[in-house]
Scaffold this active site. Structure first.
Site, short mmCIF file in Angstrom:
data_model
loop_
_atom_site.label_atom_id
_atom_site.label_comp_id
_atom_site.label_asym_id
_atom_site.label_seq_id
_atom_site.Cartn_x
_atom_site.Cartn_y
_atom_site.Cartn_z
N HIS A 80 -9.71 4.37 -0.28
CA HIS A 80 -8.52 3.68 -0.89
C HIS A 80 -7.46 2.35 -1.77
O HIS A 80 -7.88 1.14 -1.33
CB HIS A 80 -7.88 2.62 0.63
CG HIS A 80 -6.29 2.40 1.46
ND1 HIS A 80 -5.19 2.93 0.33
CD2 HIS A 80 -6.15 1.66 1.96
CE1 HIS A 80 -4.28 2.42 0.93
NE2 HIS A 80 -4.61 1.33 2.08
N CYS A 133 0.50 -1.25 -0.12
CA CYS A 133 0.13 0.21 -0.19
C CYS A 133 0.68 1.33 0.12
O CYS A 133 0.49 2.21 -0.20
CB CYS A 133 -0.86 -0.05 1.27
SG CYS A 133 -2.17 -1.28 1.09
#
Ligand SMILES: [Zn+2]
Lengths: 131, 387
Positions: free
Chosen positions: B334, B83
């Site tokens: 996200h 991420c």
């Protein structure tokens, strides 16, 4: 994740026998064994067998599991610290999830962890049980 | 090193964007950033993307996307750090401009997450944890962060309600961001009553699954001044990157994220600044507990005080240190590889004074923190208005 037989088999020393590597330079015990000591970068090790006794450092109760663990939820997942400072992430079994506490004494036992359908590989490893 | 500025910013649509592919989402963001900068070509392209192979069965994104943008021939590279892929793509682009290897670089991030089932998505995200030591035993990402949450609660007395207050604050911020995926406000009760995922974390403690892309154009400072057209010039003055063991249990202290502390120290040292100089922050609130731990690890509050930051109002818009005024990962969404670049888009929007309802007053120094896994990769960036 893939339960390729070779991949599962090469983890047998740690998952079946709790074999770890003790650094000849600084005495750090790495589990599973690895080529470079994470404490001093030493590369000479001797094989040692871990004492399965430990305690729960932190834990969670998994309600939404990965696909491979659907039949097992809810289950307790914990970080367990063993006597010689080694830490592992594993399930805590044979206990009511509501009864698990941090600091709880546990012992690692050899258990079935996951399986690849009815005809595929069954992968074994350790789960913690109340000591 | 040469000085580096952000001269263009762009976002694609964010959310469950069923009519857009990975390549079209990315191109939307890239075109928006090029138009914003007022340039029609770049010297180089970096793409942050965590797992296009698992999410859409496509690797080799650098060449694919350069061609998609009508720029075959331009050097283009995909970089990956779970991420933190977007943050690492930013760092790679920054290094090219700072070193003189390129004058104008497109730094971008993308993730297309909704072409797979929920289980496949969970499995793809889980590859950011240790496959043999964590995932093999049944760990999920919410589960790993839940273990950090319990450790923090038991060590410092952080409460379940304080976790919820992070989500409430970030949804309130997101309600003022027209680009956010979830723009509805929520209450503490909503969070506490939402479905259990991994005790003590519930669904409303978790950031959502999002399709989206983000892009920024970086340029050497003198080039940036020519492209500014009266807008404030936004400089990247510090960028720091650090790693750690990826298994959470390997870290001596499970209530902090050492890679975030190290990356922040490096970014602050490069910028000649410290935590006290920061006016607002975009940080990686993949779970509510993450915002609490990251604030502490960045040195923006003392260890153990993270839970009180949303509760006291310090980190809300209008507070002394607004955090995640974009809505953060929690409300804005996200798309994992895009997040680190989207944070840059928000910092630049704020520093240009273009954030409208969610504008931070007198914002001149912003900080972004982007991390992968349970924090084993972190990129921290300091961005300032050039004088
Ligand atoms: Zn050693």
């Amino acid at each position: 994740m893939s339960l390729n037989p070779a991949r599962v088999a090469r983890e047998f020393p740690s998952r079946y026998r709790l074999e770890a590597a003790k650094c000849a330079g600084c005495g750090h015990v790495a589990f599973p064994a690895r080529l470079v000591c994470p404490a001093c970068r030493g590369t000479k090790h001797t094989a040692v067998t871990l004492d399965p006794a430990g305690k729960v450092l932190t834990f969670t109760v998994i309600h939404v599991p990965p696909a491979e663990f659907k039949g097992q939820a809810p289950y307790v997942l914990a970080v367990v610290e063993l006597a010689d400072g080694v830490r592992v992430t594993c399930q805590v079994a044979d206990v009511d999830p509501a009864a698990v506490k941090t600091g709880m004494p546990v012992s690692l036992e050899f258990r079935r962890i996951q399986e690849d359908g009815e005809a595929g590989v069954i992968a074994y490893g350790h789960k913690a049980v109340p000591a | 090193m040469r000085e580096v500025a952000i001269v263009g910013i762009g976002l694609s649509r964010w959310g469950e964007v069923w009519d857009a592919s990975l390549r079209s989402l990315w191109t939307e963001a890239a075109l928006a950033a090029l138009a914003d900068a007022g340039v029609d070509t770049v010297d180089s392209i970096t793409v942050g993307c965590m797992s296009p192979g698992l999410f859409v069965g496509q690797e080799h994104l650098g060449a694919l996307l350069a061609d998609e943008l009508g720029m075959p021939g331009v050097p283009a590279t995909r970089v990956e750090s779970a991420c933190a892929s977007g943050g690492v793509a930013l760092k790679a682009a920054f290094a090219e401009v700072a070193s003189g290897m390129a004058d104008i670089v497109l730094a971008s991030g993308v993730e297309k997450m909704t072409d797979v089932s929920g289980d496949e998505c969970t499995a793809a995200l889980a590859t950011a944890a240790d496959a043999e030591l964590e995932v093999f035993h049944g760990a999920s990402f919410p589960g790993l962060y839940a273990m950090m949450a319990r450790a923090h609660m038991e060590r410092y007395g952080t409460t379940r309600e304080q976790l919820a207050m992070v989500a409430v604050k970030n949804h309130k911020h997101g309600s003022m961001n027209p680009r956010a995926q979830y723009r509805q406000e929520i209450t503490i009760k909503d969070v506490l009553r939402s479905a259990k995922v991994a005790d003590p974390l519930n669904v409303l403690d978790c950031s959502p699954i999002t399709d989206g892309a983000a892009a920024v154009i970086l340029a050497e400072l003198s080039v940036a001044r020519k492209l500014a057209k009266g807008r404030p010039v936004v400089k990247i003055t510090g960028i720091g990157h650090a790693t750690d063991a990826i298994a959470l249990h390997s870290r001596p202290d499970m209530t902090s994220i050492p890679a975030t502390t190290k990356a922040a120290q490096r970014a602050f040292a490069m910028a000649g600044k410290g935590p006290q100089d920061v006016h607002f922050v975009e940080l990686h609130d993949c779970f509510t507990i993450a915002e609490i731990v990251v604030l502490e690890s960045l040195g923006l509050c003392a260890p153990g005080e993270g839970g009180k930051q949303a509760e006291s109002g310090r980190t809300a818009l209008g507070g002394a240190l607004p955090v995640n005024v974009s809505g953060g990962l929690k409300s804005k969404g996200h798309p994992v590889g895009a997040t680190g670049i989207a944070q840059m888009v928000e910092l630049a929007t704020q520093l240009r004074g273009q954030a409208e309802k969610r504008q931070v007053a007198k914002a001149r120094v912003g900080l972004a923190q982007n991390m992968g896994g349970t924090g084993a990769s972190t990129v921290v960036t300091v961005v300032e208005v050039a004088s």
